[in-house]
Design an enzyme around this catalytic site. Sequence first.
Site, short mmCIF file in Angstrom:
data_model
loop_
_atom_site.label_atom_id
_atom_site.label_comp_id
_atom_site.label_asym_id
_atom_site.label_seq_id
_atom_site.Cartn_x
_atom_site.Cartn_y
_atom_site.Cartn_z
N HIS A 53 25.49 36.81 29.02
CA HIS A 53 26.02 36.16 30.22
C HIS A 53 25.04 36.33 31.36
O HIS A 53 24.05 37.06 31.23
CB HIS A 53 27.42 36.68 30.56
CG HIS A 53 27.49 38.11 31.02
ND1 HIS A 53 27.22 39.18 30.19
CD2 HIS A 53 27.78 38.65 32.23
CE1 HIS A 53 27.37 40.31 30.86
NE2 HIS A 53 27.70 40.02 32.11
N HIS A 55 24.88 37.68 34.42
CA HIS A 55 24.76 38.71 35.44
C HIS A 55 23.38 39.37 35.40
O HIS A 55 22.83 39.62 34.33
CB HIS A 55 25.87 39.76 35.26
CG HIS A 55 27.22 39.26 35.70
ND1 HIS A 55 28.40 39.81 35.27
CD2 HIS A 55 27.56 38.25 36.55
CE1 HIS A 55 29.42 39.15 35.84
NE2 HIS A 55 28.93 38.20 36.60
N ASP A 57 22.28 42.33 35.74
CA ASP A 57 22.07 43.56 34.97
C ASP A 57 21.95 43.28 33.47
O ASP A 57 21.72 44.21 32.68
CB ASP A 57 23.17 44.61 35.26
CG ASP A 57 24.56 44.16 34.86
OD1 ASP A 57 24.93 43.01 35.16
OD2 ASP A 57 25.29 44.97 34.23
N HIS A 58 22.05 42.01 33.06
CA HIS A 58 21.88 41.63 31.66
C HIS A 58 20.68 40.70 31.42
O HIS A 58 20.19 40.61 30.30
CB HIS A 58 23.17 40.97 31.14
CG HIS A 58 24.33 41.91 31.17
ND1 HIS A 58 24.86 42.52 30.06
CD2 HIS A 58 25.03 42.41 32.23
CE1 HIS A 58 25.84 43.33 30.41
NE2 HIS A 58 25.97 43.28 31.73
N HIS A 111 35.13 37.18 31.49
CA HIS A 111 34.32 37.95 32.44
C HIS A 111 33.47 36.97 33.24
O HIS A 111 33.42 37.05 34.47
CB HIS A 111 33.45 38.94 31.66
CG HIS A 111 32.51 39.75 32.49
ND1 HIS A 111 32.92 40.71 33.36
CD2 HIS A 111 31.15 39.73 32.57
CE1 HIS A 111 31.86 41.26 33.95
NE2 HIS A 111 30.77 40.68 33.48
N ASP A 128 29.80 42.09 28.36
CA ASP A 128 30.81 42.69 29.23
C ASP A 128 32.20 42.13 28.97
O ASP A 128 33.03 42.05 29.90
CB ASP A 128 30.45 42.48 30.70
CG ASP A 128 29.23 43.30 31.13
OD1 ASP A 128 28.73 44.09 30.32
OD2 ASP A 128 28.79 43.12 32.28
N HIS A 166 27.84 48.27 28.45
CA HIS A 166 27.87 49.43 29.35
C HIS A 166 28.49 50.65 28.67
O HIS A 166 29.35 50.52 27.79
CB HIS A 166 28.71 49.13 30.60
CG HIS A 166 28.11 48.11 31.51
ND1 HIS A 166 27.33 48.45 32.60
CD2 HIS A 166 28.17 46.76 31.49
CE1 HIS A 166 26.95 47.34 33.22
NE2 HIS A 166 27.43 46.30 32.57
#
Length: 254
Positions: A53, A55, A57-58, A111, A128, A166
């Site tokens: 996805h 975001h 942080d990915h 999400h 996530d 995570h």
Amino acid sequence: MIDVIPLQAFNDNYIWALRAGRHAAVVDPGDAAPVLDYLAREDVALAAILATHHHPDHVGGIGELRQAFDVPVYGPRAEPIPTVTHPVSGGDRVALAPLGVAFDVLDIPGHTRAHVAYYGAKLLFCGDTLFACGCGRLFEGTPEQMHASLAKLAALPDDTLVYCGHEYTLANIAFARQVEPDNAALAARARADAALREKGLPTLPSTIGREKATNPFLRAAEPAVAAAADRYLGRRAGSPVAVFAALREWKNRA
Ligand code: ZN
Ligand code: FE
């Protein structure tokens, strides 16, 4: 056979490295540095990048990785990820020939709007959406969508290995125990996963079977879970989706 290695990023992200011989692929590289370090240390070549996805942080490390390795980048077709070269959606298949493995793409919105999972060789990379003993927040989707996405993942074989984005497991377990204080499998899991974290080890991968036994977000149809949601709401939730929505709201406020 492929190995799956956790590369830690930021506070609690996992970038998953898949390795076969001298070839590797990475899932959700939010940061390039841990990936470049791993590839150099192990002397392996990057063959592909997969994103679940949009975001940061990915996906934040993809651009830098692509400067070093001209490899395909698979990611959800309907999300804004400029670095994706091979957009995918549910029903597509991602064949990573250098690693001798192929993944089916599953649409698991909730999400984010078009979040995908990669499933193959009894491995599930679910970003996530499904966490160990928890699930992602609903940033772009509805409870209906997330509930259906989690049900899709729960229908995979019990021995599927679950690789999430995570390390949230202990906090998730603490919440799950508020929901189901009498779940013996959950109590056993709390002890086992706390022991792993004390040794500095990941609690992942989980399995679909373990999640079905202990993750309240997959257990909205269980009477004890529904009763806990009713207590939180102060009225009857009435449907598994409403139970799920109540749990998600409760966890957000916990
Ligand atoms: Zn996310
Ligand atoms: Fe994340």
